[in-house]
Design an enzyme around this catalytic site. Structure first.
Site, PDB file in Angstrom:
ATOM      1  N   GLU A 229      65.556  40.646  42.169  1.00 23.62           N
ATOM      2  CA  GLU A 229      67.066  41.225  42.509  1.00 23.62           C
ATOM      3  C   GLU A 229      67.296  41.641  44.003  1.00 23.62           C
ATOM      4  O   GLU A 229      68.150  41.397  44.630  1.00 23.62           O
ATOM      5  CB  GLU A 229      67.375  42.487  41.574  1.00 23.62           C
ATOM      6  CG  GLU A 229      67.455  41.852  40.036  1.00 23.62           C
ATOM      7  CD  GLU A 229      68.097  40.737  39.812  1.00 23.62           C
ATOM      8  OE1 GLU A 229      69.218  40.187  40.461  1.00 23.62           O
ATOM      9  OE2 GLU A 229      67.827  40.080  38.704  1.00 23.62           O
TER      10      GLU A 229
ATOM     11  N   TYR B 230      66.024  28.236  38.213  1.00 17.82           N
ATOM     12  CA  TYR B 230      65.267  28.924  38.732  1.00 17.82           C
ATOM     13  C   TYR B 230      63.783  28.449  39.255  1.00 17.82           C
ATOM     14  O   TYR B 230      63.259  28.452  39.969  1.00 17.82           O
ATOM     15  CB  TYR B 230      65.070  29.901  37.700  1.00 17.82           C
ATOM     16  CG  TYR B 230      66.072  31.078  37.516  1.00 17.82           C
ATOM     17  CD1 TYR B 230      66.043  32.285  37.874  1.00 17.82           C
ATOM     18  CD2 TYR B 230      67.231  30.740  36.972  1.00 17.82           C
ATOM     19  CE1 TYR B 230      66.949  33.126  37.673  1.00 17.82           C
ATOM     20  CE2 TYR B 230      68.170  31.489  36.512  1.00 17.82           C
ATOM     21  CZ  TYR B 230      68.283  32.772  37.120  1.00 17.82           C
ATOM     22  OH  TYR B 230      69.326  33.689  36.927  1.00 17.82           O
TER      23      TYR B 230
END
Ligand code: BES
Ligand code: ZN
Length: 658
Positions: A343, A429
């Site tokens: 994040e 990803y």
């Protein structure tokens, strides 16, 4: 110039913004207006906005939270930049109840809510005010000609997808309600009337009230202390002075407190979880330093986090200056902190430099997963980073094998012919990570890092596309070296399906010990010793569980659990893999624990596969139905929609609502 048709004006803007790459006034209070790409580049079929005609550049919210009605309402004052001949602006709305729309002086403006499209919402077309504001002095020449301000008075719907309203029972404290938002991908149009497209960057500010003693956090910098707002309420003010894609506007409120971690970071959580949360994220300052060392300045000022109740449907969400986190990553030993690195990494890839189209998911998530791996290496060392890379690589290889190497869902850039949200998670990803690792290893780390840092500099606070990234690599990395161009296979990676043959393989050392233990177990049932198991890293334990044979008998499962203590692990990633293996093999003793877990945790990554494991057998199907009837109400709309589809719950859902 004043009479250029909007589309020509937009093309001109692009040219100007290209030479204007360094946005002036970065230190100033509110940054300049973010440039727009051409409509072709910024193609977003999930918005009704026509930003080339008129676009929102700033949002000012003045809102009140109503926990009884489960709504947020008030005004949104929008700054608009419009072409000279523009007469209206189109906003995105999904379920918003509009009370009125007016200009700044309060004169009503005509508006029309168009037809609703499932998932996407409806266009809200607003007549622009006759009065134009003074053109800002720093507006680049060639920008849309006129500035306007419109005021929308509105309320969100009680079932707004962006907002999850939690009952006190769904919190750790059990006494106060809680609410949080999840904007990505196209949910924010359910609580903010603006142009909800990642290529249309907007600065924003907000004043929001909530009943005492609740605290509010947002993805902007808090201004001053909360102020009394009457009737036992307090008002909180936040500012985001950098233009961001609107999916990054986020809010949460609950009985939460703050713990400082270091000079620029801290964490919010309910008092019951604050200590454990602060301990778990204790490496945050070091991670920010690592990110800066690798890929350039952290440009957002503070980096705070909030650990939400377990109903949060994601692991984490990179809301600027306020990452939102699931509490399920807390393991007591920081072993799931790849999530924090991830994040945080979005502060460069995603938040600073953002995909302008949902079809370029890898530009946010793949680049971020790569940076996550680099931050992990800096903070936790090479061995851990290599293990986590090996896990990514394995999930990519497996995902491609399952989908088929020619499946369009395995392309990094989502092909035009499929829905922008249908690309496989692993293609965005893990394939993104493996791609960048491959390029890094071909060109060399030093050169690669310098290039990636310069990419963020060149596109700070701007939208980007796959085409732009590839062109930039060619210009600044390949530099006409034909042999290098051939070795990199850039187009095949981004547009092609499957796994290109130059993919950088994980080190065979990474899991040498655990892979031989897994092979021994598969061959003759030899279990790793309890002692060896407890010394393994969380990544090694996960690897072992992922390598278990698909089919296991009840005796084997019982032996695995009693020897390795799987059902007692403190790591939810490990627990999840155990429960999944148990449920897919009809292991009755695991059902109560799975049921308790599914009743508490709403994280889709855990919930959906556990229901899938149950739903895969005749034994499990009725168990899945029984548990879901109980737990569905506590899940976020996102998790619910996935499980609804899987369990064929649509009819019952509608029946329950009507
Ligand atoms: N931005 C994503 C979450 C997201 C993606 C929400 C697309 C909606 C649409 C976030 O950064 C993310 O990737 N979260 C992962 C973390 C993991 C990869 C470490 C998650 O929630 O599992
Ligand atoms: Zn992410």
């Amino acid at each position: 110039m004043r009479f250029l048709a909007p589309v020509f004006a937009a093309a001109l803007v692009l040219v100007l913004s290209a030479c204007n790459a360094q946005i002036p006034g970065q230190e100033s209070e509110r940054m300049g207006i973010a440039p727009l790409l051409t409509s072709e580049q910024a193609f977003d079929d999930q918005t009704f906005a026509q930003p080339q005609v008129a676009r929102v550049t700033h949002v000012d919210l003045d809102l009140a939270m109503d926990f009884d009605a489960k709504t947020i309402g008030g005004t949104a004052t929008l700054d608009v930049l419009a072409a000279d001949d523009a007469t209206e602006i189109v906003l995105d709305s999904n379920g918003l109840q509009i009370a009125s729309i007016a200009d700044e002086a309060g004169n009503a403006l005509e508006y029309e809510m168009g037809e609703m499209e499932e998932g996407k919402g409806a266009p809200l077309t607003v007549q622009l005010p006759a009065t134009k504001l003074e053109r800002p002095a720093d507006l680049p020449e060639g920008e849309l000609a006129n500035t306007h301000r419109i005021v929308v008075t509105y309320t969100s719907a009680p079932d707004a997808e962006a907002l999850q309203w939690l009952s006190p029972e769904q919190t750790a404290g059990g006494e106060h309600p809680f609410v949080f938002s999840q904007g990505q991908a196209i949910n924010n149009r359910t609580w903010i009337p603006t142009q909800d497209s990642p290529g249309i960057r907007q600065t924003w500010e907000a004043t929001v009230t909530a009943p005492e003693p609740l605290n509010i956090v947002m993805s902007g910098v808090v201004e001053g202390d909360p102020e009394a707002a009457g009737e036992g309420r307090r008002a909180f003010t936040f500012v985001m002075d950098k233009p961001v894609p609107p999916y990054l506007i986020a809010i949460a409120a609950g009985n939460i407190e703050f713990a400082e971690l270091g000079p620029r970071s801290g964490v919010w959580a309910e008092p019951e979880v604050l200590e454990a949360a602060a301990e778990e994220v204790g490496d945050t300052e070091e991670m920010i330093d690592a990110g800066e060392k690798l890929f350039g300045e952290y440009r957002w000022g503070r980096y705070d986090m909030i650990v939400l109740p377990p109903a949060f449907p994601y692991g984490g969400m990179e809301n600027p200056v306020m990452t939102f986190l699931t509490p399920t990553f807390i393991a007591g030993d920081r072993s799931n902190n790849g999530l924090i690195a991830h994040e945080l990494a979005h502060s460069w890839s995603g938040n600073l430099t953002t995909y302008s189209s949902w079809r370029d998911g890898w530009l946010n998530e793949g680049v971020t997963s790569y940076i996550e791996s680099r931050i992990t290496e800096e903070v936790y060392g090479k061995a851990r980073a290599e293990q986590e890379y090996a896990l990514s690589y394995a999930s990519l290889a497996e995902g491609i094998e399952q989908a088929g190497a020619d499946n369009p869902n395995t392309a990094m850039r989502t092909p035009d012919e499929i829905s922008p949200f249908d690309t496989q998670g692993v293609a965005i990803y893990d394939k993104g990570t493996v791609f960048l690792k491959t390029v890094e290893n071909i060109v060399g780390r030093e050169k690669f890092d310098a290039w990636l840092t310069s990419w963020f500099d060149r596109h700070a606070f701007q939208p980007v596309t796959s085409e732009m990234m590839l062109a930039d690599m060619r210009e600044n990395l390949v530099q006409g070296d034909e042999e290098l161009e051939e070795r990199l296979m850039l187009d095949e990676w981004v547009y092609g399906t499957g796994l290109p043959e130059n993919a950088w393989k994980p080190s065979a050392e990474a899991f040498a010990a655990v892979d031989s233990a897994a092979a021994a177990y598969a061959a003759d049932g030899t279990l790793p010793g309890a002692d060896a198991w407890s010394k393994w890293t969380a990544a090694e334990q996960r690897r072992f569980l992922e390598e278990l044979p698909e089919e296991l008998t009840a005796e084997q499962l019982a032996a695995l659990d009693s020897t390795l203590g799987l059902s007692k692990t403190g790591n939810n990633e490990v627990l999840f893999l155990w429960l999944e293996a148990a449920l897919r093999n009809e292991y009755q003793p695991a059902v109560p624990q799975a049921e308790a877990f599914l009743g508490r945790v709403g994280r889709n990554k855990f919930v959906a596969p556990l229901f899938a494991a149950l739903n895969g057998t005749d034994w499990g199907k009725p168990i899945a139905q029984r548990i879901y009837a109980d737990t569905r109400g506590g899940y976020h709309a996102y998790t619910r929609s996935n499980v609804d589809a899987m369990l064929g719950y649509e009819g019952e859902a509608e029946a329950a609502e009507s």
